[in-house]
Design an enzyme around this catalytic site. Structure first.
Site, short mmCIF file in Angstrom:
data_model
loop_
_atom_site.label_atom_id
_atom_site.label_comp_id
_atom_site.label_asym_id
_atom_site.label_seq_id
_atom_site.Cartn_x
_atom_site.Cartn_y
_atom_site.Cartn_z
N PHE A 1 -27.98 73.93 -77.86
CA PHE A 1 -28.90 73.78 -78.77
C PHE A 1 -30.28 73.92 -78.45
CE2 PHE A 1 -26.69 71.04 -82.18
CZ PHE A 1 -25.29 71.54 -81.93
N GLU A 2 -30.99 74.97 -79.19
CA GLU A 2 -32.34 75.07 -79.15
C GLU A 2 -33.22 74.73 -80.14
OE1 GLU A 2 -34.31 75.94 -76.33
OE2 GLU A 2 -32.84 76.51 -74.73
N ALA A 3 -33.90 73.87 -80.11
CA ALA A 3 -34.91 73.11 -81.44
C ALA A 3 -36.10 74.07 -81.17
CB ALA A 3 -35.04 71.72 -81.36
N SER B 1 -31.83 77.52 -82.72
CA SER B 1 -30.90 78.74 -82.04
C SER B 1 -29.63 77.98 -81.12
CB SER B 1 -31.84 79.58 -81.14
OG SER B 1 -33.10 80.03 -81.59
#
Length: 384
Positions: free
Chosen positions: A239-241, A175
Site C-alpha cells: 500500500f502506498e498512501a 497506489s
C-alpha cells in the site's frame, strides 16, 4: 457497507497530521490491550520498543506492518482506525475476528519516526535490508514473520506528492503493488492471490476515489521486504498512501487507506476474490512521477539583460522543527515543465519575477518572491 460512515465512526481522533511517533501510539496500544494481545517483540537501535498487536481467532493469518520508513505515518493512523473497528462489538468485527487472526507491527522504525527520517538511527533504509538483516528492526520483522506464518502480508507505506496516476493529471492518492517474486516478474500462485485481491480493492475504491488510484512499479529487488516475502511464497500487498488535493496532513488519504484495509478483509472473508484479475490489475494506471507541489508558468525574468518568459517549479521539504513538521517550499526546477502538473498551478501571464537576491529563480532557493510588485509569494503560496 458504507465505508465513509464506518471511517467517521471509528477514526481515532487523538492522532493526526504527519508526525506520528512512538509516544503518539503507545497510549493507544495500551488502551487496545484488553487481553494481553500486545507484546514487545524487539528494540530499535536507540532501544525503543517495537510492539506487535495480535487479535482474532480465524484460520487466515494476516500480517501488517507500518512505518518501516519513519516519516511515513499515514498508514499507521489508518491502521489504528481499523484496529478500533476490530475492538468494537459490531457485526463486521465479529465476522473479521472469526475469519482472521491479525498480527500487526504499527511502527517498525520508532527511531526514524521520532527523527522524521526514512531511515533508522543507523541511516539504513530498512526496505533494502531484507536479505542482509543488518539492523535490529529488520531482524524483528523477519522473526515475527517466521513465527506468525502469515497467509497474507500487508506492507504499508507513504509515497511522495510527486506521483500521479499516469498522465491523467490526477494525484496518486493510493497506489498498490503485488511485488514481483523473481527478476522476470512472472506471476505464480502466490503473486496471483495478491493481484486478484488488489483488483477487488480497486473495484470497491473507485466508487470513493475515482481515477486517483495507481499501480506501483514492479521491478524486482530481493532486498526489498515485499519482494522477499513474495519470493518466500506469501501473497504480499504493498500500500502506498499518496497525496489528495490540498491534504498535506494526509487526513483524507488516511480515510482511503482505512477503506482499502476494510475492503481487503471484507473481500477475503466473503470469498469474493476476483478470479483471473490480472487484466483488471494491469489496467490500473501506472504510478508516474509527473507532479510538483507548485508550478509557475509564463514568468518574465531578466536574463543577461534580456527579458525572457520561462516556467519554474517548487517543492515542499518536510522539515522537523521543534517537534513540528514544517512544509518549506524551495525552487527545484526552472525551464521546460512540459508533461508535468502542479498541485498548485499558477499562470503569471508574463508578470515580472523579483526577489530579494538576484531577481532570478535559483535552484534550492526558498520560494519567496514577487510578481509585478503587487503579487507576493510566500513559501510558494500567493499572497495578494
Amino acid at each position: 457497507m458504507n465505508l465513509e460512515e464506518l471511517f467517521t465512526e471509528f477514526k481515532e481522533e487523538s492522532i493526526e497530521g504527519r508526525y506520528i511517533t512512538i509516544d503518539s501510539i503507545e497510549p493507544l496500544l495500551q488502551k487496545l490491550n484488553r487481553d494481553n494481545q500486545l507484546k514487545i517483540v524487539g528494540k530499535s537501535v536507540l532501544e525503543k520498543a517495537i510492539y506487535s498487536y495480535q487479535i482474532g481467532i480465524g484460520k487466515t493469518r494476516i500480517f501488517l506492518w507500518s512505518q518501516m520508513h519513519g516519516n511515513e505515518g499515514t498508514t499507521t493512523k489508518a491502521l489504528f482506525d481499523f484496529l478500533y473497528v476490530l475492538n468494537s462489538d459490531s457485526e463486521l468485527a465479529k465476522q473479521f475476528l472469526k475469519t482472521f487472526t491479525f498480527c500487526c507491527i504499527p511502527m517498525l522504525n520508532p527511531d526514524g519516526a521520532s527523527l522524521y527520517t526514512r531511515e533508522n538511527a543507523n541511516k539504513v533504509d530498512l526496505n533494502r535490508d531484507s536479505q542482509d538483516l543488518t539492523q535490529p528492526e529488520s531482524k524483528v520483522l523477519r522473526a515475527v514473520f517466521e513465527g506468525f506464518a502469515p497467509d497474507y502480508c500487508f506492507n504499508l507505506h507513504d509515497q511522495r506528492t510527486i506521483f500521479g496516476v499516469s498522465d491523467t493529471g490526477k494525484p496518486a492518492t493510493l497506489s498498490f503493488l503485488a511485488p514481483s517474486y523473481n527478476e522476470e516478474r512472472e506471476i505464480n500462485e502466490s503473486r496471483l492471490k495478491a493481484i486478484n485481491l488488489i483488483a477487488g480493492i480497486n473495484d470497491v475504491l473507485q466508487e470513493y476515489l475515482p481515477y486517483q488510484i495507481g499501480r506501483f512499479d514492479d521491478s524486482f529487488n530481493i532486498n526489498c521486504i515485499g519482494d522477499t516475502f513474495q519470493n518466500l511464497g506469501v501473497p504480499t500487498l504493498l500500500f502506498e498512501a499518496g497525496h489528495f488535493q490540498d491534504d498535506y496532513q494526509r487526513e483524507e488519504t488516511r480515510k482511503y487507506v482505512f477503506m482499502a484495509l476494510v475492503s481487503s478483509f471484507a473481500i477475503l472473508s466473503e470469498n469474493d476474490i476476483v478470479d483471473n484479475g490480472i487484466d483488471k490489475y494491469l489496467n490500473i494506471p501506472q504510478n508516474k512521477v509527473v507532479f510538483y507541489d507548485f508550478i509557475y508558468k509564463n514568468i518574465k525574468i531578466n536574463y543577461d539583460g534580456n527579458e525572457i518568459i520561462t516556467n519554474f517549479a517548487a517543492q515542499y521539504k518536510e522539515e522537523l522543527i521543534e517537534n513540528q513538521i514544517c512544509f518549506n517550499a524551495y525552487i527545484i526546477q526552472v525551464g521546460d515543465l512540459e508533461n508535468y502538473f502542479g498541485h498548485f498551478d499558477y499562470d503569471a501571464k508574463g508578470a515580472l519575477y523579483k526577489d530579494e537576491f538576484d531577481n532570478f529563480p535559483k535552484l534550492n532557493q526558498k520560494a519567496d518572491f514577487y510578481l509585478d510588485n503587487d503579487i507576493k509569494v510566500v513559501n510558494g503560496m500567493i499572497k495578494i
